[in-house]
Motif scaffolding. Structure first.
Motif, short mmCIF file in Angstrom:
data_model
loop_
_atom_site.label_atom_id
_atom_site.label_comp_id
_atom_site.label_asym_id
_atom_site.label_seq_id
_atom_site.Cartn_x
_atom_site.Cartn_y
_atom_site.Cartn_z
N UNK A 113 0.82 -1.20 0.00
CA UNK A 113 0.00 0.00 0.00
C UNK A 113 0.86 1.26 0.00
N UNK A 114 1.97 1.21 0.72
CA UNK A 114 2.84 2.37 0.82
C UNK A 114 3.48 2.69 -0.53
N UNK A 115 3.80 1.68 -1.31
CA UNK A 115 4.38 1.90 -2.64
C UNK A 115 3.35 2.55 -3.56
N UNK A 129 9.81 8.85 -8.49
CA UNK A 129 9.74 8.33 -7.13
C UNK A 129 11.09 8.52 -6.43
N UNK A 130 11.07 8.94 -5.17
CA UNK A 130 12.30 9.18 -4.42
C UNK A 130 12.42 8.24 -3.23
N UNK A 131 13.60 8.21 -2.63
CA UNK A 131 13.82 7.39 -1.44
C UNK A 131 12.95 7.85 -0.29
N UNK A 132 12.75 9.15 -0.17
CA UNK A 132 11.90 9.66 0.91
C UNK A 132 10.46 9.20 0.74
N UNK A 135 10.22 5.77 2.13
CA UNK A 135 10.40 5.73 3.59
C UNK A 135 9.32 6.50 4.34
N UNK A 136 8.13 6.54 3.79
CA UNK A 136 7.02 7.28 4.40
C UNK A 136 6.56 6.63 5.70
N UNK A 141 4.80 1.66 8.93
CA UNK A 141 3.75 0.84 9.52
C UNK A 141 3.64 -0.50 8.80
N UNK A 142 3.67 -0.46 7.48
CA UNK A 142 3.47 -1.67 6.68
C UNK A 142 4.63 -2.65 6.85
N UNK A 143 5.84 -2.15 6.79
CA UNK A 143 7.01 -3.02 6.93
C UNK A 143 7.11 -3.54 8.36
N UNK A 144 6.70 -2.74 9.34
CA UNK A 144 6.69 -3.22 10.72
C UNK A 144 5.76 -4.42 10.87
#
Length: 426
Positions: A113-115, A129-132, A135-136, A141-144
């Protein structure tokens, strides 16, 4: 017999979305293993919901932020709990860990979802698309949630690699699990090139990338196609079309918003070319897999084809672009006008060239056979679950970050949920 509890973000609607079809294939894999399956969801049941009870699956309504779930899961005592998307893991994960600590916890991400959100933000600002972006806060939340689970099912090969290389998620807690299809459908007779007509676009309107694609199609791409093919029609299908979508219907322009398709396979099989001008998104695109299954070549963007795997081997035709069974365009946010023009021309060429169309059709069949056969994929899924379940303590001990995040979730999500429950009782 293992008991499986699936916590659904929504009730499965396989005729409305690719996510619904994918969930149904997971449930069928569990049933094939002779596991007892319960599907529970806090969502309202939609009008196109599949009857899970007819499949032998127990249905259960549950509530958010309510200790009634604790009573339910203590009584059920599942061996395996699957969370449908990370939001359900956030809501119920700590309760499952507290009351059924030995239950294997699986996260079905569907897509990242974050992507999808990051790409949407970049598109609106017409930049790359950037690295920041990656890293939203949503990504954190999603990776956690992925780290907290014993296994996460990743539908896209691209996202599988992104999680390992960008977010440093261990491969041991990830499983690449794409669409699992019944490929016997490939052997069914289908209409030939001359028997088909018109273009098709299909996708649930509640999914924002689909609505964006329809809007771009209507405003920029279809007028260019219609100019060269004045008798062609654009048939737009999708569940839950809002008024802003139905207002795009224009018979004079040949742009027909059809709404929900009771039989998506039938309407896809009747069309000559599928158009999927996706400008952002994530995961796998069910509409394009379904197009291949129906023998319908497609024109899409690099976003549409992402995560679908590499081109299948053993093609001996050098005249066909092996990158896609149709036409594939690289999408860049800063060159949308030229991309729309090229997209339209490629769609017209595919629509008018029977030999190339047929070559693309057969390439699509090979693509499905190479990447989406439910038999080996289903066995791989079940074997992975059984292997982790048999070594669960060691598996969790090797995932310290997951243990750490689980600890902190108890201290935050748990207390917030309990506060909301207490507030609701007043």
């Amino acid at each position: 017999m293992s008991k499986v509890l699936v916590l659904g973000y929504v009730w499965p609607e396989p005729n409305s979305s690719a996510a619904g079809r994918h969930m149904l294939s997971l449930l069928e894999s569990f049933l094939t293993a002779d596991w007892q399956v319960t599907f529970a969801s806090p969502a309202l049941q939609g009008e196109h919901k599949v009857d899970l009870r007819a499949l032998g699956i127990v249905e259960q309504n549950i509530a958010l932020n309510c200790s009634s779930f604790d009573e339910f899961i203590v009584k059920l005592q599942p061996d395996i709990v699957l969370f449908d998307r990370f939001m359900l893991e956030e809501q119920f994960g700590w309760r499952v860990a507290q009351h059924c600590p030995k239950a294997l916890r699986i996260l079905d991400t569907e897509d990242l979802h974050s992507l999808r959100q990051a790409r949407h933000s970049a598109l609106k600002q017409q930049r790359e698309l950037s690295t920041s972006d990656l890293n939203s806060d949503l990504a954190k939340r999603e990776v956690a949630a992925i780290f907290r689970c014993d296994l996460s099912l990743i539908i896209s090969e691209y996202e599988y690699n992104l999680l390992q290389h960008h977010y440093q998620v261990p491969k041991t807690i990830l499983l690449h699990c794409p669409f699992m299809l019944d490929l016997s459908l490939l052997h069914q007779a289908k209409p030939e090139f001359e028997q088909r007509q018109h273009f098709i676009s299909i996708g649930n309107f509640r999914h924002e990338p689909n609505w964006d694609a329809v809007l771009w199609l209507k405003q920029s791409i279809w007028p260019l196609i219609r100019k060269q093919l004045p008798d062609a029609e654009m048939h737009v299908y999708g569940a839950y079309p809002p008024p802003k979508a139905t207002q795009l219907h224009n018979k004079q322009q040949g742009f027909l918003v059809k709404g929900w398709a009771a039989d998506a396979e039938q309407v896809m099989t009747q069309a000559r070319v599928c158009l999927a001008p996706l400008r952002f998104g994530a995961g796998l695109k069910g509409k394009l897999v379904e197009a291949m299954l129906c023998g319908t070549p497609s024109v899409t963007t690099s976003i549409g084809s992402e995560g679908m795997g590499s081109a299948p081997a053993n093609s001996n035709n050098s005249n066909i672009d092996l990158n896609w069974p149709g036409h594939l365009l690289e999408f860049t946010a800063d060159k949308q006008a030229s991309v729309a023009e090229y997209f339209a021309q490629q769609a017209i060429d595919l629509y008018l060239q029977p030999n190339y169309w047929q070559q693309c059709q057969h390439l699509g069949y090979r693509w499905l056979s190479s990447h989406f056969d439910q038999v080996p994929l289903g066995l791989k899924l079940l074997d992975s679950i059984k292997h982790i379940a048999s070594n669960l303590d060691t598996h969790r001990a090797n995932n310290f970050i997951g243990q750490m995040l689980q600890h902190h979730q108890f201290k935050s999500t748990q207390y917030m949920a309990q506060w909301i429950e207490a507030k609701n009782k007043k």
